[in-house]
Design a protein around this motif. Structure first.
Motif, mmCIF file in Angstrom:
data_model
loop_
_atom_site.group_PDB
_atom_site.id
_atom_site.type_symbol
_atom_site.label_atom_id
_atom_site.label_comp_id
_atom_site.label_asym_id
_atom_site.label_seq_id
_atom_site.Cartn_x
_atom_site.Cartn_y
_atom_site.Cartn_z
ATOM 1 N N ALA A 44 0.829 -1.213 0.000
ATOM 2 C CA ALA A 44 0.000 0.000 0.000
ATOM 3 C C ALA A 44 0.855 1.252 0.000
ATOM 4 N N GLY A 45 1.967 1.225 0.703
ATOM 5 C CA GLY A 45 2.887 2.350 0.656
ATOM 6 C C GLY A 45 2.457 3.555 1.467
ATOM 7 N N GLY A 46 1.211 3.977 1.402
ATOM 8 C CA GLY A 46 0.758 5.167 2.102
ATOM 9 C C GLY A 46 0.387 4.915 3.553
ATOM 10 N N VAL A 47 0.518 3.683 4.016
ATOM 11 C CA VAL A 47 0.155 3.329 5.379
ATOM 12 C C VAL A 47 1.300 3.713 6.314
ATOM 13 N N ASN A 48 0.943 4.157 7.520
ATOM 14 C CA ASN A 48 1.922 4.531 8.526
ATOM 15 C C ASN A 48 2.894 3.370 8.766
ATOM 16 N N THR A 49 4.183 3.680 8.850
ATOM 17 C CA THR A 49 5.212 2.658 9.002
ATOM 18 C C THR A 49 5.058 1.895 10.317
ATOM 19 N N ALA A 50 4.775 2.599 11.403
ATOM 20 C CA ALA A 50 4.623 1.941 12.704
ATOM 21 C C ALA A 50 3.438 0.970 12.672
ATOM 22 N N PHE A 51 2.339 1.389 12.050
ATOM 23 C CA PHE A 51 1.180 0.511 11.935
ATOM 24 C C PHE A 51 1.511 -0.723 11.107
ATOM 25 N N THR A 52 2.255 -0.533 10.025
ATOM 26 C CA THR A 52 2.629 -1.651 9.160
ATOM 27 C C THR A 52 3.494 -2.659 9.913
ATOM 28 N N VAL A 53 4.454 -2.164 10.683
ATOM 29 C CA VAL A 53 5.332 -3.058 11.442
ATOM 30 C C VAL A 53 4.531 -3.840 12.478
ATOM 31 N N ILE A 54 3.648 -3.163 13.201
ATOM 32 C CA ILE A 54 2.822 -3.841 14.204
ATOM 33 C C ILE A 54 1.913 -4.866 13.533
ATOM 34 N N LEU A 55 1.307 -4.500 12.404
ATOM 35 C CA LEU A 55 0.450 -5.433 11.675
ATOM 36 C C LEU A 55 1.232 -6.660 11.216
ATOM 37 N N LEU A 56 2.438 -6.457 10.705
ATOM 38 C CA LEU A 56 3.263 -7.582 10.269
ATOM 39 C C LEU A 56 3.638 -8.488 11.435
ATOM 40 N N LEU A 57 3.931 -7.908 12.589
ATOM 41 C CA LEU A 57 4.253 -8.726 13.761
ATOM 42 C C LEU A 57 3.050 -9.554 14.213
ATOM 43 N N VAL A 58 1.874 -8.949 14.197
ATOM 44 C CA VAL A 58 0.658 -9.677 14.572
ATOM 45 C C VAL A 58 0.396 -10.804 13.576
ATOM 46 N N MET A 59 0.540 -10.518 12.280
ATOM 47 C CA MET A 59 0.342 -11.547 11.253
ATOM 48 C C MET A 59 1.360 -12.678 11.418
ATOM 49 N N ALA A 60 2.609 -12.343 11.757
ATOM 50 C CA ALA A 60 3.642 -13.365 11.943
ATOM 51 C C ALA A 60 3.312 -14.254 13.144
ATOM 52 N N ILE A 61 2.855 -13.658 14.236
ATOM 53 C CA ILE A 61 2.501 -14.441 15.421
ATOM 54 C C ILE A 61 1.328 -15.375 15.108
ATOM 55 N N LEU A 62 0.325 -14.857 14.404
ATOM 56 C CA LEU A 62 -0.808 -15.712 14.027
ATOM 57 C C LEU A 62 -0.370 -16.853 13.111
ATOM 58 N N GLN A 63 0.531 -16.551 12.184
ATOM 59 C CA GLN A 63 1.041 -17.597 11.287
ATOM 60 C C GLN A 63 1.768 -18.680 12.072
ATOM 61 N N VAL A 64 2.576 -18.277 13.053
ATOM 62 C CA VAL A 64 3.310 -19.247 13.862
ATOM 63 C C VAL A 64 2.335 -20.135 14.634
#
Length: 106
Positions: A44-64
Motif C-alpha cells: 500500500a505504501g501510504g500506510v503509517n510505518t509503525a502501523f505496518t510493522v505492528i500489523l506484520l508482527l501480529v500476522m507473523a505471530i498468528l502464522q506461527v
C-alpha cells in the motif's frame, strides 16, 4: 456400548479419531489470507510505518500459531513437553533481545 468396543480383558477400547482434511484446508486458507494481508499492507505504501510493522508482527505471530497448531500438531494431546521447551526458548530469546536492546541504548 457393544461387545466389539471391548478389549479381550473387557476394558473399553479407545479409538483414535482421525482428523479430516477440512481443518487443514481451513488453516491453509487462513494462512494464505494472513499472507495476503501482510503483502497488501506493505504494498500500500501510504500506510503509517509503525502501523505496518505492528500489523506484520501480529500476522507473523498468528502464522506461527497456525503452523504449530495444525501442521506441527501441537494442539493434540501428548505435546506438553515440546510446548514447554518452545516456550522456554521463546522466553530466553526474548530476554536476550531485551538485554541487547538495553545494552545498546544504555
Amino acid at each position: 456400548m457393544s461387545t466389539h468396543d471391548l478389549n479381550e480383558d473387557g476394558a473399553v477400547k479407545h479409538r483414535h479419531r482421525q482428523e479430516g482434511p477440512q481443518k487443514h484446508v481451513i488453516a491453509f486458507i487462513f494462512s494464505i489470507i494472513l499472507t495476503l494481508i501482510a503483502f497488501a499492507a506493505v504494498a500500500a505504501g501510504g500506510v503509517n510505518t509503525a502501523f505496518t510493522v505492528i500489523l506484520l508482527l501480529v500476522m507473523a505471530i498468528l502464522q506461527v500459531l497456525i503452523q504449530l497448531g495444525y501442521w506441527m500438531h501441537m494442539k493434540d494431546k501428548g505435546h506438553m513437553i515440546p510446548i514447554l521447551f518452545m516456550a522456554g526458548g521463546f522466553f530466553v530469546a526474548g530476554l536476550a533481545i531485551i538485554a541487547a536492546l538495553y545494552w545498546m541504548w544504555w
